[in-house]
Scaffold this motif. Structure first.
Motif, PDB file in Angstrom:
ATOM      1  N   ILE A 205      29.478  51.492  34.196  1.00  0.00           N
ATOM      2  CA  ILE A 205      29.558  50.308  33.347  1.00  0.00           C
ATOM      3  C   ILE A 205      30.986  49.796  33.348  1.00  0.00           C
ATOM      4  CG2 ILE A 205      29.477  49.472  30.953  1.00  0.00           C
ATOM      5  CD1 ILE A 205      27.155  51.306  30.418  1.00  0.00           C
ATOM      6  N   CYS A 206      31.129  48.480  33.420  1.00  0.00           N
ATOM      7  CA  CYS A 206      32.447  47.860  33.309  1.00  0.00           C
ATOM      8  C   CYS A 206      32.459  46.960  32.082  1.00  0.00           C
ATOM      9  CB  CYS A 206      32.781  47.051  34.560  1.00  0.00           C
ATOM     10  SG  CYS A 206      34.422  46.289  34.486  1.00  0.00           S
ATOM     11  N   PHE A 207      33.371  47.230  31.166  1.00  0.00           N
ATOM     12  CA  PHE A 207      33.550  46.404  29.978  1.00  0.00           C
ATOM     13  C   PHE A 207      34.350  45.161  30.369  1.00  0.00           C
ATOM     14  CE2 PHE A 207      36.614  45.707  26.342  1.00  0.00           C
ATOM     15  CZ  PHE A 207      35.736  44.958  25.572  1.00  0.00           C
ATOM     16  N   VAL A 208      33.760  43.993  30.112  1.00  0.00           N
ATOM     17  CA  VAL A 208      34.378  42.720  30.482  1.00  0.00           C
ATOM     18  C   VAL A 208      34.287  41.768  29.293  1.00  0.00           C
ATOM     19  CG1 VAL A 208      34.475  40.882  32.215  1.00  0.00           C
ATOM     20  CG2 VAL A 208      33.409  43.055  32.797  1.00  0.00           C
ATOM     21  N   THR A 209      35.334  41.020  29.049  1.00  0.00           N
ATOM     22  CA  THR A 209      35.240  39.966  28.040  1.00  0.00           C
ATOM     23  C   THR A 209      35.815  38.674  28.593  1.00  0.00           C
ATOM     24  OG1 THR A 209      37.429  40.343  27.037  1.00  0.00           O
ATOM     25  CG2 THR A 209      35.569  41.613  26.157  1.00  0.00           C
ATOM     26  N   THR A 210      35.410  37.583  27.987  1.00  0.00           N
ATOM     27  CA  THR A 210      36.070  36.320  28.280  1.00  0.00           C
ATOM     28  C   THR A 210      37.533  36.435  27.867  1.00  0.00           C
ATOM     29  OG1 THR A 210      35.254  35.559  26.131  1.00  0.00           O
ATOM     30  CG2 THR A 210      34.044  34.842  28.088  1.00  0.00           C
ATOM     31  N   GLY A 211      38.372  35.636  28.509  1.00  0.00           N
ATOM     32  CA  GLY A 211      39.799  35.708  28.263  1.00  0.00           C
ATOM     33  C   GLY A 211      40.251  34.736  27.191  1.00  0.00           C
ATOM     34  N   PRO A 212      41.555  34.517  27.103  1.00  0.00           N
ATOM     35  CA  PRO A 212      42.066  33.518  26.182  1.00  0.00           C
ATOM     36  C   PRO A 212      41.422  32.160  26.469  1.00  0.00           C
ATOM     37  CG  PRO A 212      43.857  34.829  27.102  1.00  0.00           C
ATOM     38  CD  PRO A 212      42.620  35.200  27.856  1.00  0.00           C
ATOM     39  N   ALA A 213      41.181  31.393  25.422  1.00  0.00           N
ATOM     40  CA  ALA A 213      40.487  30.100  25.524  1.00  0.00           C
ATOM     41  C   ALA A 213      39.072  30.262  26.056  1.00  0.00           C
ATOM     42  CB  ALA A 213      41.273  29.117  26.388  1.00  0.00           C
ATOM     43  N   ASP A 214      38.509  31.465  25.921  1.00  0.00           N
ATOM     44  CA  ASP A 214      37.141  31.755  26.349  1.00  0.00           C
ATOM     45  C   ASP A 214      36.930  31.541  27.838  1.00  0.00           C
ATOM     46  OD1 ASP A 214      36.371  32.463  23.770  1.00  0.00           O
ATOM     47  OD2 ASP A 214      35.797  30.421  23.253  1.00  0.00           O
ATOM     48  N   LEU A 215      37.955  31.772  28.627  1.00  0.00           N
ATOM     49  CA  LEU A 215      37.825  31.668  30.075  1.00  0.00           C
ATOM     50  C   LEU A 215      36.958  32.802  30.622  1.00  0.00           C
ATOM     51  CD1 LEU A 215      41.466  30.719  31.078  1.00  0.00           C
ATOM     52  CD2 LEU A 215      39.422  29.461  31.778  1.00  0.00           C
ATOM     53  N   VAL A 216      36.097  32.477  31.567  1.00  0.00           N
ATOM     54  CA  VAL A 216      35.326  33.479  32.293  1.00  0.00           C
ATOM     55  C   VAL A 216      36.163  33.881  33.505  1.00  0.00           C
ATOM     56  CG1 VAL A 216      33.191  33.961  33.534  1.00  0.00           C
ATOM     57  CG2 VAL A 216      33.152  32.474  31.510  1.00  0.00           C
ATOM     58  N   GLY A 217      36.718  35.094  33.466  1.00  0.00           N
ATOM     59  CA  GLY A 217      37.674  35.510  34.479  1.00  0.00           C
ATOM     60  C   GLY A 217      37.046  36.039  35.754  1.00  0.00           C
ATOM     61  N   THR A 218      37.908  36.422  36.675  1.00  0.00           N
ATOM     62  CA  THR A 218      37.463  36.870  37.991  1.00  0.00           C
ATOM     63  C   THR A 218      36.683  38.179  37.942  1.00  0.00           C
ATOM     64  OG1 THR A 218      39.584  37.989  38.359  1.00  0.00           O
ATOM     65  CG2 THR A 218      39.372  35.722  39.156  1.00  0.00           C
ATOM     66  N   ARG A 219      36.908  39.015  36.901  1.00  0.00           N
ATOM     67  CA  ARG A 219      36.279  40.332  36.891  1.00  0.00           C
ATOM     68  C   ARG A 219      34.754  40.244  36.863  1.00  0.00           C
ATOM     69  NH1 ARG A 219      39.044  44.801  33.340  1.00  0.00           N
ATOM     70  NH2 ARG A 219      40.589  44.365  34.957  1.00  0.00           N
ATOM     71  N   TYR A 220      34.211  39.238  36.216  1.00  0.00           N
ATOM     72  CA  TYR A 220      32.753  39.078  36.212  1.00  0.00           C
ATOM     73  C   TYR A 220      32.221  39.058  37.651  1.00  0.00           C
ATOM     74  CZ  TYR A 220      32.759  37.725  31.230  1.00  0.00           C
ATOM     75  OH  TYR A 220      32.887  37.705  29.859  1.00  0.00           O
ATOM     76  N   PHE A 221      32.894  38.319  38.504  1.00  0.00           N
ATOM     77  CA  PHE A 221      32.435  38.142  39.885  1.00  0.00           C
ATOM     78  C   PHE A 221      32.756  39.371  40.739  1.00  0.00           C
ATOM     79  CE2 PHE A 221      33.446  34.149  37.872  1.00  0.00           C
ATOM     80  CZ  PHE A 221      32.239  33.477  37.987  1.00  0.00           C
ATOM     81  N   GLU A 222      33.892  39.995  40.454  1.00  0.00           N
ATOM     82  CA  GLU A 222      34.266  41.195  41.202  1.00  0.00           C
ATOM     83  C   GLU A 222      33.279  42.331  40.950  1.00  0.00           C
ATOM     84  OE1 GLU A 222      38.968  39.911  40.897  1.00  0.00           O
ATOM     85  OE2 GLU A 222      38.126  41.375  39.508  1.00  0.00           O
ATOM     86  N   VAL A 223      32.840  42.469  39.706  1.00  0.00           N
ATOM     87  CA  VAL A 223      31.858  43.515  39.392  1.00  0.00           C
ATOM     88  C   VAL A 223      30.515  43.199  40.039  1.00  0.00           C
ATOM     89  CG1 VAL A 223      30.615  44.710  37.551  1.00  0.00           C
ATOM     90  CG2 VAL A 223      33.022  44.105  37.238  1.00  0.00           C
ATOM     91  N   MET A 224      30.069  41.956  39.945  1.00  0.00           N
ATOM     92  CA  MET A 224      28.797  41.586  40.573  1.00  0.00           C
ATOM     93  C   MET A 224      28.834  41.840  42.071  1.00  0.00           C
ATOM     94  SD  MET A 224      27.260  38.186  38.696  1.00  0.00           S
ATOM     95  CE  MET A 224      28.749  37.244  38.350  1.00  0.00           C
ATOM     96  N   ALA A 225      29.942  41.503  42.709  1.00  0.00           N
ATOM     97  CA  ALA A 225      30.051  41.656  44.160  1.00  0.00           C
ATOM     98  C   ALA A 225      29.989  43.116  44.587  1.00  0.00           C
ATOM     99  CB  ALA A 225      31.349  41.023  44.659  1.00  0.00           C
ATOM    100  N   GLY A 226      30.421  44.035  43.724  1.00  0.00           N
ATOM    101  CA  GLY A 226      30.462  45.448  44.071  1.00  0.00           C
ATOM    102  C   GLY A 226      29.111  46.135  44.084  1.00  0.00           C
ATOM    103  N   ASN A 227      28.125  45.584  43.360  1.00  0.00           N
ATOM    104  CA  ASN A 227      26.768  46.129  43.361  1.00  0.00           C
ATOM    105  C   ASN A 227      26.718  47.610  42.970  1.00  0.00           C
ATOM    106  OD1 ASN A 227      23.987  45.891  43.633  1.00  0.00           O
ATOM    107  ND2 ASN A 227      23.980  46.448  45.792  1.00  0.00           N
TER     108      ASN A 227
END
Length: 317
Positions: A205-227
């Motif tokens: 499991i990877c804990f991810v949150t939106t960033g400052p100003a509620d930005l959706v950061g790169t980690r969401y995509f990096e985790v998805m890509a890793g499968n």
């Protein structure tokens, strides 16, 4: 149609930390006749010979300051990319307004406000992940939960710090925690790209949150890509989810609770969800696999570049 990607001199065309500065160019190169140059333009006439010009992320990576003034004295199609919208936003929007762009691009969801403020169109684009770097590295899982990054009090009501203070409730699991906190001036370890991507692949499991100003950061995509790892992320509430987690078009929705991620509203639900998916492997992997399929069909850099090209063609043809 000949295009130029003009990036700030501080952001060279290279891989590594914050590699999205370069990855977007390489993706655009697949769909455009495009060149890359590092310089700070003062007049748009400096872009003579190009039909379309992108101003890269680095020009608005300027803290609370204002980017260097760019005076329009030609009719080139100009597309600045807004970056780090959580700091010095008014200065950055004023800079865009003054240059009279054709349209502007941003990964932030508040494009209607930006358009209203500047008087020029804004289009939401989105991050992606380098599939050569973020992938399934195989092997046994080393961590049950991966929790890394910074904590900021203004970030989702200090949610990351609140979660951190409750991690003892998960002490029966193997936790990998690497935090740089506002409490110690963000001191701590910054992983190399290889270390970071392999830690993600080694975590259930990877804990991810939106960033400052509620930005959706790169980690969401990096985790998805890793499968390999399940995204456990903050729920924005029904009023905001459609703005923050949508990519404008419904079929490009970034994350959907129970489909390609698991969401929580507070620290108690975080503990509950983490325990549940660590104890129900089949359900965890169903979401992990759905997230990977969602990524490769909608959110690769190649897909993002094609969507950017379609935006540009609305103005340039």
């Amino acid at each position: 149609m000949k295009a130029l990607f003009c990036e700030h001199p501080n952001k060279s065309l290279s891989s590594g930390y914050c590699s999205y500065y370069s990855e977007i160019f390489y993706a655009l190169k697949e769909v455009f006749d495009i060149e890359f140059k590092n310089f700070i333009p003062r007049f748009t006439s400096e872009f003579d010979g190009y039909d379309v010009v992108f101003l890269g992320f680095g020009h608005t990576d300027c803290g609370e300051g204002k980017p260097a003034s760019l005076i329009r004295n030609s009719d080139v199609k100009l597309f600045p990319i807004l970056n780090k919208e959580y700091t010095g936003l008014q200065n950055k929007l004023d800079w865009i307004k003054e240059m009279q762009p054709t349209a502007a691009l941003t990964v932030h969801h508040d494009i209607d406000y930006y358009k209203e403020y500047t008087g020029f169109p804004f289009h939401r684009i989105m991050w992606s992940a380098n599939q050569n770097q973020f992938k399934n590295y195989g092997g046994e899982y080393e961590h049950d939960l991966f929790f890394s990054g910074v904590t900021r009090p203004e970030q989702t009501d200090n949610l990351r710090e609140r979660i951190l203070s409750n991690l003892s409730k998960l002490n029966k699991h193997k936790l990998f925690v690497n935090i740089r906190s506002h409490k110690n001036n963000y001191a701590g370890t910054i992983f190399s790209d290889d270390e970071y991507s392999k830690h993600l692949s080694a975590s259930k499991i990877c804990f991810v949150t939106t960033g400052p100003a509620d930005l959706v950061g790169t980690r969401y995509f990096e985790v998805m890509a890793g499968n390999r790892s399940l995204i456990l992320c903050n729920r924005m509430g029904s009023r905001w989810d459609s703005k923050v987690y949508d990519s404008v078009r419904p079929y490009l929705r970034i994350v959907v609770d129970g489909y390609n991620c698991a969401m929580f509203s507070d620290e108690n639900e975080f503990i509950e969800k983490a325990n549940y998916y660590l104890e129900n492997e089949n359900e965890r992997m169903e979401i992990v696999n759905a997230a990977y399929r969602h990524f490769v069909t909608t959110h690769t850099w190649s897909m993002s570049a094609k969507r950017i090209k379609s935006i540009i063609e609305e103005y340039a043809l």
